[in-house]
Scaffold this motif. Structure first.
Motif, PDB file in Angstrom:
ATOM      1  N   VAL A  72       0.012  12.876  -5.466  1.00 39.12           N
ATOM      2  CA  VAL A  72       0.526  11.508  -5.543  1.00 39.12           C
ATOM      3  C   VAL A  72       1.970  11.571  -6.023  1.00 39.12           C
ATOM      4  CG1 VAL A  72       0.018   9.155  -6.319  1.00 39.12           C
ATOM      5  CG2 VAL A  72      -1.808  10.857  -6.246  1.00 39.12           C
TER       6      VAL A  72
ATOM      7  N   LEU B  66       0.057   4.959   5.978  1.00 37.95           N
ATOM      8  CA  LEU B  66      -0.350   5.500   4.673  1.00 37.95           C
ATOM      9  C   LEU B  66      -0.356   4.431   3.584  1.00 37.95           C
ATOM     10  CD1 LEU B  66      -1.027   7.852   2.794  1.00 37.95           C
ATOM     11  CD2 LEU B  66       1.411   8.393   2.695  1.00 37.95           C
ATOM     12  N   THR B  67       0.617   3.549   3.576  1.00 34.34           N
ATOM     13  CA  THR B  67       0.713   2.551   2.514  1.00 34.34           C
ATOM     14  C   THR B  67      -0.485   1.602   2.509  1.00 34.34           C
ATOM     15  OG1 THR B  67       3.119   2.711   2.419  1.00 34.34           O
ATOM     16  CG2 THR B  67       2.136   0.686   1.572  1.00 34.34           C
TER      17      THR B  67
ATOM     18  N   TYR C 117      -3.349   2.187   3.921  1.00 28.49           N
ATOM     19  CA  TYR C 117      -4.541   3.013   3.752  1.00 28.49           C
ATOM     20  C   TYR C 117      -4.825   3.229   2.268  1.00 28.49           C
ATOM     21  CZ  TYR C 117      -7.824   6.895   4.128  1.00 28.49           C
ATOM     22  OH  TYR C 117      -8.946   7.696   4.018  1.00 28.49           O
ATOM     23  N   HIS C 118      -3.790   3.551   1.499  1.00 25.64           N
ATOM     24  CA  HIS C 118      -3.964   3.742   0.057  1.00 25.64           C
ATOM     25  C   HIS C 118      -4.482   2.456  -0.594  1.00 25.64           C
ATOM     26  CE1 HIS C 118      -3.201   5.225  -4.003  1.00 25.64           C
ATOM     27  NE2 HIS C 118      -2.553   4.095  -4.245  1.00 25.64           N
TER      28      HIS C 118
ATOM     29  N   ARG D  58      -8.133   1.948   0.500  1.00 20.81           N
ATOM     30  CA  ARG D  58      -9.001   2.987  -0.058  1.00 20.81           C
ATOM     31  C   ARG D  58      -9.365   2.707  -1.512  1.00 20.81           C
ATOM     32  NH1 ARG D  58      -9.871   8.305  -1.788  1.00 20.81           N
ATOM     33  NH2 ARG D  58     -10.594   9.752  -0.176  1.00 20.81           N
ATOM     34  N   ARG D  59      -8.402   2.222  -2.298  1.00 20.88           N
ATOM     35  CA  ARG D  59      -8.670   1.966  -3.711  1.00 20.88           C
ATOM     36  C   ARG D  59      -9.604   0.778  -3.888  1.00 20.88           C
ATOM     37  NH1 ARG D  59      -6.027  -1.436  -6.795  1.00 20.88           N
ATOM     38  NH2 ARG D  59      -5.719   0.077  -8.493  1.00 20.88           N
TER      39      ARG D  59
ATOM     40  N   THR E  84       1.070  -1.395  -5.087  1.00 25.78           N
ATOM     41  CA  THR E  84       0.940   0.030  -4.779  1.00 25.78           C
ATOM     42  C   THR E  84       2.228   0.497  -4.130  1.00 25.78           C
ATOM     43  OG1 THR E  84      -0.045  -0.419  -2.599  1.00 25.78           O
ATOM     44  CG2 THR E  84      -1.557  -0.098  -4.447  1.00 25.78           C
TER      45      THR E  84
ATOM     46  N   TRP F 216       3.358   3.401  -1.435  1.00 26.24           N
ATOM     47  CA  TRP F 216       3.069   4.497  -0.518  1.00 26.24           C
ATOM     48  C   TRP F 216       1.641   4.994  -0.728  1.00 26.24           C
ATOM     49  CZ3 TRP F 216       8.374   7.191   0.164  1.00 26.24           C
ATOM     50  CH2 TRP F 216       8.584   7.530   1.522  1.00 26.24           C
ATOM     51  N   GLY F 217       1.408   6.299  -0.662  1.00 30.72           N
ATOM     52  CA  GLY F 217       0.083   6.871  -0.843  1.00 30.72           C
ATOM     53  C   GLY F 217       0.219   8.350  -1.132  1.00 30.72           C
ATOM     54  N   SER F 218      -0.904   9.038  -1.196  1.00 32.51           N
ATOM     55  CA  SER F 218      -0.883  10.451  -1.571  1.00 32.51           C
ATOM     56  C   SER F 218      -0.814  11.351  -0.334  1.00 32.51           C
ATOM     57  CB  SER F 218      -2.131  10.805  -2.381  1.00 32.51           C
ATOM     58  OG  SER F 218      -3.283  10.791  -1.548  1.00 32.51           O
TER      59      SER F 218
ATOM     60  N   GLU G 260      -4.171  11.664   1.355  1.00 26.31           N
ATOM     61  CA  GLU G 260      -4.463  10.459   2.127  1.00 26.31           C
ATOM     62  C   GLU G 260      -3.718  10.463   3.457  1.00 26.31           C
ATOM     63  OE1 GLU G 260      -5.440   7.268  -1.466  1.00 26.31           O
ATOM     64  OE2 GLU G 260      -3.360   7.608  -0.846  1.00 26.31           O
TER      65      GLU G 260
END
Length: 348
Positions: free
Chosen positions: A103, A160-161, A163-164, A167-168, A296, A298-300, A303
């Protein structure tokens, strides 16, 4: 090589010639196949004055990047020239707890990172160019079979953004749940698909533009409603009066956040997705009880691998509008004027 560079704050970037970089130890040179045009670039170009960001000018824009390995520096293994890859855009120190988890957006030692709270196209040279020098091989992710760089590039942020963010909130996106996505642009149309691909929840999409609502339907939204209509009433009807379990605000304004609070469910999630603003009026009675409000960024890196695999399986599709590097200013103009649906991708 050609590069679209921000030369000074509060000025328009320019397409210019710069030297093609050579990769040093641990570095990777990527020949760019696609670079996504993101609304956050407009914030950087239009809003920040000298001294507001800890970045040095000039630098090349473009933080959504994919292409092919051109060459690698000493010590890099497993990345052969010609390999199609995506680039994980946020570049942290690589050694703190968050970076070790992948992350790097939340790097806890930014003074040790290549650039403070940034990365490719955000303080360091990005991918709006013929080539991109990536400072560490860990930021280079091989593409799954069947996924090309033009398709993959916007997934590194616009995919990705959201999706994160989705996902959370997976635990709240049960088969009986409803998610509302506000703003069906580059992030929003992928947010709809991500909810549908990874959960069994219903999706209500909200936008002001008829073409965006049509894109939402093509992306799998169960209901698409114009923002000018009584959205709150529609959501109440769709949820038996309970409200939305998860609201993803991909706009971020006073108006959209007010709407988001009005349609949120007790114990639900409200997430601002992207570089938006706005205010949430907070008092004991102004927000549903235990509605969690978060931003949030972006993301990891793990991910990103998951997002690319979803796309390779045909579960995510980016609405792409291609622009040549010579026409990159037209892409940003269309984005600023709000005439794009989906994502503009510059293809050198």
């Amino acid at each position: 090589m050609r590069a679209f560079r921000l030369q000074d704050w509060l000025t328009d970037p320019v397409l210019t010639e710069v030297a093609t970089p050579d990769p040093g130890p641990g570095e990777v040179l990527v020949r760019i196949g696609g670079a996504g045009v993101c609304h956050s670039d407009l914030h950087v170009i239009r809003e920040f004055e000298p001294g507001q960001l800890p970045w040095r000018l000039p630098f090349t824009l473009g933080h959504e990047n994919a292409g092919w390995v051109a060459s690698v520096g000493p010590g890099v293994r497993g990345l052969e020239p010609g390999l199609p890859v995506a680039v994980y855009g946020p570049w942290g120190c690589g050694a703190c707890d968050r970076c070790l988890q992948g992350v790097e957006t939340y790097c806890e030692r930014p003074d040790q990172a290549p650039v403070v709270q940034g990365g490719a196209g955000l303080g360091l040279d990005g991918g709006m160019a013929d080539y991109l020098l990536v400072p560490s091989a860990r930021h280079v992710v091989p593409l799954p079979d069947g996924l090309d760089p033009v398709t993959a590039a916007p997934l590194t942020d616009a995919g990705l953004t959201p999706y994160h963010a989705v996902r959370r909130s997976w635990a709240k996106l049960t088969p009986s749940a409803t998610a509302v996505v506000i703003g069906i642009g580059g992030l929003g149309h992928l947010a709809v698909q991500i909810v549908k691909a990874t959960t069994a929840a219903r999706v209500v999409a909200v936008d002001t533009r008829p073409e965006a609502l049509e894109l939402a339907r093509r992306s799998g939204a169960d209901v698409a409603v114009a923002a000018g209509d009584d959205v709150a009433a529609v959501v109440r009807d769709e949820t038996a009066g309970q409200g939305a379990d998860v609201v993803l605000d991909c706009v971020g304004s006073d108006a959209t956040l007010s709407l988001a609070v009005s349609i949120g469910r007790v114990l639900g999630d409200l997430t601002i997705v992207g570089l938006g603003g706005g205010r949430v009026p907070m008092s004991f009675f102004s927000v549903p009880f235990e509605l969690s409000v978060q931003t949030t960024y972006w993301g990891s890196r793990p991910e990103l691998v998951e997002v690319l695999r979803l796309a390779a399986r045909g579960l995510l599709h980016t609405e792409v509008h291609r622009f040549s590097l010579d026409d990159v200013t037209d892409a940003y103009r269309a984005l600023e004027e709000g005439t794009l649906t989906g994502r503009a991708v510059v293809t050198p």
